[in-house]
Structure formats: C-alpha cells, structure tokens
Design an enzyme around this catalytic site. Structure first.
Site, PDB file in Angstrom:
ATOM      1  N   LYS A  91       0.210  -1.422  -0.208  1.00 40.28           N
ATOM      2  CA  LYS A  91       0.399  -0.142   0.392  1.00 40.28           C
ATOM      3  C   LYS A  91       0.756   1.571  -0.149  1.00 40.28           C
ATOM      4  O   LYS A  91       1.830   1.253   0.128  1.00 40.28           O
ATOM      5  CB  LYS A  91      -1.230   0.483   1.172  1.00 40.28           C
ATOM      6  CG  LYS A  91      -2.310   1.014   1.408  1.00 40.28           C
ATOM      7  CD  LYS A  91      -3.656  -0.070   0.748  1.00 40.28           C
ATOM      8  CE  LYS A  91      -4.796   0.951   0.832  1.00 40.28           C
ATOM      9  NZ  LYS A  91      -6.010   0.155  -0.117  1.00 40.28           N
ATOM     10  N   GLY A 189     -19.953   7.595   4.524  1.00 39.24           N
ATOM     11  CA  GLY A 189     -18.653   7.624   3.149  1.00 39.24           C
ATOM     12  C   GLY A 189     -19.732   7.414   2.068  1.00 39.24           C
ATOM     13  O   GLY A 189     -19.675   6.763   1.637  1.00 39.24           O
ATOM     14  N   GLY A 191     -18.036   8.369  -1.061  1.00 39.17           N
ATOM     15  CA  GLY A 191     -16.989   8.341  -2.338  1.00 39.17           C
ATOM     16  C   GLY A 191     -17.750   7.227  -2.926  1.00 39.17           C
ATOM     17  O   GLY A 191     -18.796   7.194  -3.926  1.00 39.17           O
TER      18      GLY A 191
HETATM   19  P1  NAD Z   1     -13.231   8.133  -1.436  1.00 42.48           P
HETATM   20  O1  NAD Z   1     -11.970   8.963  -1.058  1.00 42.48           O
HETATM   21  O2  NAD Z   1     -13.658   8.075  -2.814  1.00 42.48           O
HETATM   22  O3  NAD Z   1     -14.794   8.441  -0.358  1.00 42.48           O
HETATM   23  C1  NAD Z   1     -14.094   8.234   1.133  1.00 42.48           C
HETATM   24  C2  NAD Z   1     -15.313   9.584   0.850  1.00 42.48           C
HETATM   25  O4  NAD Z   1     -15.378   8.965   2.656  1.00 42.48           O
HETATM   26  C3  NAD Z   1     -15.419  10.974   0.747  1.00 42.48           C
HETATM   27  O5  NAD Z   1     -16.780  11.145   0.267  1.00 42.48           O
HETATM   28  C4  NAD Z   1     -15.139  11.755   2.368  1.00 42.48           C
HETATM   29  O6  NAD Z   1     -15.467  12.819   2.228  1.00 42.48           O
HETATM   30  C5  NAD Z   1     -15.658  11.028   3.605  1.00 42.48           C
HETATM   31  N1  NAD Z   1     -15.043  10.651   4.598  1.00 42.48           N
HETATM   32  C6  NAD Z   1     -14.017  10.909   5.331  1.00 42.48           C
HETATM   33  N2  NAD Z   1     -13.828  11.250   6.543  1.00 42.48           N
HETATM   34  C7  NAD Z   1     -15.332  10.647   7.088  1.00 42.48           C
HETATM   35  C8  NAD Z   1     -16.190  11.045   8.403  1.00 42.48           C
HETATM   36  N3  NAD Z   1     -15.428  11.001   8.735  1.00 42.48           N
HETATM   37  N4  NAD Z   1     -17.472  10.746   7.682  1.00 42.48           N
HETATM   38  C9  NAD Z   1     -18.264  10.727   6.832  1.00 42.48           C
HETATM   39  N5  NAD Z   1     -17.002  10.945   5.213  1.00 42.48           N
HETATM   40  C10 NAD Z   1     -15.856  10.527   5.619  1.00 42.48           C
HETATM   41  O7  NAD Z   1     -12.718   6.773  -0.778  1.00 42.48           O
HETATM   42  P2  NAD Z   1     -13.829   5.187  -2.034  1.00 42.48           P
HETATM   43  O8  NAD Z   1     -12.904   4.785  -2.582  1.00 42.48           O
HETATM   44  O9  NAD Z   1     -14.686   6.025  -1.376  1.00 42.48           O
HETATM   45  O10 NAD Z   1     -13.281   4.116  -0.372  1.00 42.48           O
HETATM   46  C11 NAD Z   1     -13.999   4.316   0.817  1.00 42.48           C
HETATM   47  C12 NAD Z   1     -13.306   3.267   1.718  1.00 42.48           C
HETATM   48  O11 NAD Z   1     -13.338   2.084   0.924  1.00 42.48           O
HETATM   49  C13 NAD Z   1     -11.904   3.489   2.140  1.00 42.48           C
HETATM   50  O12 NAD Z   1     -12.109   3.002   3.554  1.00 42.48           O
HETATM   51  C14 NAD Z   1     -10.952   2.467   1.421  1.00 42.48           C
HETATM   52  O13 NAD Z   1      -9.957   1.804   1.689  1.00 42.48           O
HETATM   53  C15 NAD Z   1     -12.296   1.583   1.652  1.00 42.48           C
HETATM   54  N6  NAD Z   1     -11.764   0.608  -0.196  1.00 42.48           N
HETATM   55  C16 NAD Z   1     -12.352   1.227  -1.365  1.00 42.48           C
HETATM   56  C17 NAD Z   1     -11.579   0.408  -2.565  1.00 42.48           C
HETATM   57  C18 NAD Z   1     -11.829   0.756  -3.752  1.00 42.48           C
HETATM   58  O14 NAD Z   1     -11.912  -0.469  -4.820  1.00 42.48           O
HETATM   59  N7  NAD Z   1     -12.216   1.651  -3.697  1.00 42.48           N
HETATM   60  C19 NAD Z   1     -11.413  -0.932  -2.277  1.00 42.48           C
HETATM   61  C20 NAD Z   1     -11.115  -1.845  -1.284  1.00 42.48           C
HETATM   62  C21 NAD Z   1     -11.836  -0.560   0.031  1.00 42.48           C
END
Ligand code: NAD
Length: 354
Positions: A91, A189, A191
């Site tokens: 990572k 979240g 995102g």
């Molecule tokens: P992203 O950055 O697109 O979205 C994260 C969202 O969480 C953002 O909108 C942010 O504003 C919000 N956020 C941050 N802190 C917060 C809080 N305290 N309360 C509420 N919202 C909050 O990230 P993502 O790609 O959607 O990933 C989300 C999670 O899933 C992460 O932990 C990531 O490691 C995990 N993940 C993602 C993937 C992937 O394919 N993108 C794969 C496996 C795991």
C-alpha cells in the site's frame, strides 16, 4: 547536587511501530518540486508482487501515515490471499489533502518512485485518488492498475458490488433473509464506493441513512436515493439493521462499539476494527461483522483479473463469489465459537503457508 539529566527521546523507527509485522520493505519518498511526501509499504510478496492502492490523505503527522501504510499493506496481503489472487500485499500513502494539494505533477512524481521499486509494488486507486490520478501515475510507471489501459478502469463499482453481495449474505445470516426491501441501512462515506453502493441498496428497496463530511455528496445522495441525512459522527449510532462504513478505518473501537445501533457491520472501509479485541467485543454484543478485507475485495479482483476493456463477466462472477466466502466464514465462526475475522485470518494464513 547535580541537576537531573534531561529525558532523552529516542527517535521512533519503523520497527517500533505497533503495526510493523515483518514488512518486507518500507520506503519513504519525497520530491522537492511537487512537494510529494509518501510512504510505500510492501508487506509480503509470497504469493506475487504486492498489489495495493495509493491513498492521499492529510495525515496529522508522518507517524500516522506510517501506521496507516503498515496496517493497510498487511491487510492487502490477507485480502489478496483470501480472494485467491496470486498477489502479495502492499500500500502507498501520500501525505496531502486530496481536495487542495493533489495535482497531476504530484501523482506523476509518485509514479516515478513506484517505477523505482521495479514491480515489487503495483499501485492503484484508494481514498482520495481517482482513475484520472492513476492515468498521471501511469505516465511514469507500468506498475499501475485501475486505469482503462490496464483493465476495466475504476475498481470502485466492483468493490461496491462485492459489498452489496456481502450485505445480503450478512442479513441472511443475522436476520434469516437476504431481501433488503425495507431494511434500514446507514452508509458512512459517500465517495467512489459508498455512493455506488447506495445506488445498489436503493434499487434493492433499502431505506438509506447517509453521511459524509463533504456536504454536497450528502445532498446528492438525499436527492438520488430518497435518503435521510445523518451527522457523520452519528452514522454508527443510529438505529439501523446494517451499519456500512465506507469512509476511513478504525471506526469500530472501544468507544464506538457500545454506541452501535445496528445488528450488522458490513462495509467497504479498510481496517474498520481498531484492534483485534474490537471483533470480540462486537461478537459479545451480538453484532455480526463482515471482515473488511473479505467483503471489500471486489476492487482488487477487478484490478487483478481484468484485461483491457474485457472479461467483465469473469470479474463480476468472482466478485459475487465474495458472498459465498463470507457465508462460509460466518458458519465456521459459529461452529468454532470464533469471530468472523479470526476465521478469515486463519483461512488467509493457510493459503500463505501453502
Ligand atoms: P473516497 O475517497 O472516494 O470516499 C471516501 C468518502 O468518505 C469521501 O466522500 C469523504 O468525504 C468521506 N469521509 C471521510 N471521512 C469521513 C467521516 N469521518 N465521516 C463520513 N464520511 C467521511 O474513497 P473510496 O474509494 O470510496 O473508499 C472508501 C473506503 O473503502 C476506504 O476505506 C477505502 O480504503 C475502502 N476501499 C475502497 C476500494 C475502492 O475500490 N475504491 C476498495 C477496497 C476498499
């Protein structure tokens, strides 16, 4: 009488970090021109090159970034092993605010550092990183996935699909039915993963409670999914069937566990449990936990198995199979009087040993 000697603070090293667990390689990289400061952690390459996303986050200090990189890279080793992929775990974290400090130049500088690792680490998207950012990284290294040139592009829709399947299986185990119609689900979240997941849950008839620290995302979800907004701090507390962490890790801890208002915790965020004891505490409260690295493996499956522009069905089938793996884990946990993450760890370690 002599004056007392001043206390000497020894500098903390990687080896002292509580999250250090025999990581093969940890690299601190910087670039003066772009202001890049990043840490790349390669945990284990037993099964193949270390694949894991790159996170851009405004960590309060470098020590926090290091802890995150060490934890997340180890999680990738287990995730890739349990997903049946011939890949190790790694990572990267870039210390920067993704909304203010991330530039194509910064991502390109990061790409140049990934290239120096000669393929022992392969990068992709994570929190704060978009497919466009990965295109910038790919201008300086071939060791990148999650772009349209290397596969199906953004892995997030597959992560969302795997989590959706996992939530259904968890509901079946906990409530006796995987029908999500009318289920109250609190998503923290909104995102790349969280928003796409809300769409799947909404289409399945769930009643959504949504939260994010970024207010426009909340408004968008309220409009699109007829969802109710919840304070991000209260997302885990609201009465619900399922709490779905899709923001950052550590949300399940000794402070939040007594407050959790759901019977199931199943979401995409990596490292949801702050410590191993938190899994035991969840279990004793009767809350079913879907181990994060099992349920959120859809993205890495898409990254590992997709060919440019193709075989989306293979990726979808393998992602849907996450549900079967989880069902197996839940049954074994019940039979063995263990927590689901203890069983998942045992299964991953078995593959690593083999
Ligand atoms: P992203 O950055 O697109 O979205 C994260 C969202 O969480 C953002 O909108 C942010 O504003 C919000 N956020 C941050 N802190 C917060 C809080 N305290 N309360 C509420 N919202 C909050 O990230 P993502 O790609 O959607 O990933 C989300 C999670 O899933 C992460 O932990 C990531 O490691 C995990 N993940 C993602 C993937 C992937 O394919 N993108 C794969 C496996 C795991």
């Amino acid at each position: 009488m002599n004056a007392p000697l001043p206390t000497v603070m020894l500098p903390r090293t990687v080896f002292d970090d509580p999250e250090f667990q025999d990581h093969e390689n940890v690299v601190f990289v910087s670039d003066r021109t772009t202001g890049l400061k990043a840490i790349i952690a390669v945990h284990d390459t037993t099964l193949g090159p270390a694949l894991g996303g790159c996170r851009v986050w405004p960590y309060a200090c470098a020590a926090d970034a290091l802890t995150d990189a060490l934890r997340l890279s180890r999680g990738m080793t287990y995730k890739n092993a349990l997903a049946g992929l011939d890949l190790g775990g790694g990572k990267a974290v870039i210390i920067a605010d993704p909304r203010k400090e991330k530039t194509p130049d910064l991502m390109e500088a990061f790409g140049a550092h990934v290239e120096r690792l000669s393929g022992t680490y392969i990068t992709a998207e994570d929190v704060g990183v978009s497919p466009d950012d990965m295109e910038a990284v790919a201008r300086h290294t071939a060791h990148v996935r999650g772009t349209s040139a290397t596969g199906l592009g953004d892995p997030s829709p597959f992560t969302a699909l795997g989590v959706f399947e996992g939530i259904k299986v968890a509901c079946r185990h906990r409530f006796g039915s995987d029908d999500l119609a009318g289920r109250v689900i609190s998503v923290q979240g909104l995102g790349h993963v969280g928003f796409g997941l809300c769409e799947l849950l909404h289409d399945a008839g769930a009643k959504l409670l949504v939260s994010d620290i970024h207010a426009p995302s909340v408004l968008k979800a309220m409009e699109a999914f007829d969802a109710e907004a919840v304070d991000p701090e209260a997302a885990h507390m609201v009465p619900a069937d399922v709490f779905v962490p899709c923001a950052l890790g550590g949300i399940v801890n000794n402070r939040t566990i007594p407050q959790i208002g759901a019977k199931v915790v199943a979401g995409a965020a990596n490292n949801q449990l702050l410590s191993a004891e938190d899994g035991i505490a969840l279990r004793s409260r009767g809350i079913l936990y879907a181990p994060d690295y099992v349920i959120n493996a859809g993205g890495v499956i898409s990254i590992a198995l997709a060919t440019p522009g193709g075989n989306v069905d293979v990726v979808r089938d393998k992602t849907r199979a996450i549900g079967e793996t989880l069902a197996d884990i839940f049954s074994r946990a019940d039979r063995g009087n263990k927590t689901p993450e203890q069983i998942a760890d045992e299964m991953a370690e078995e593959r690593l040993r083999a």
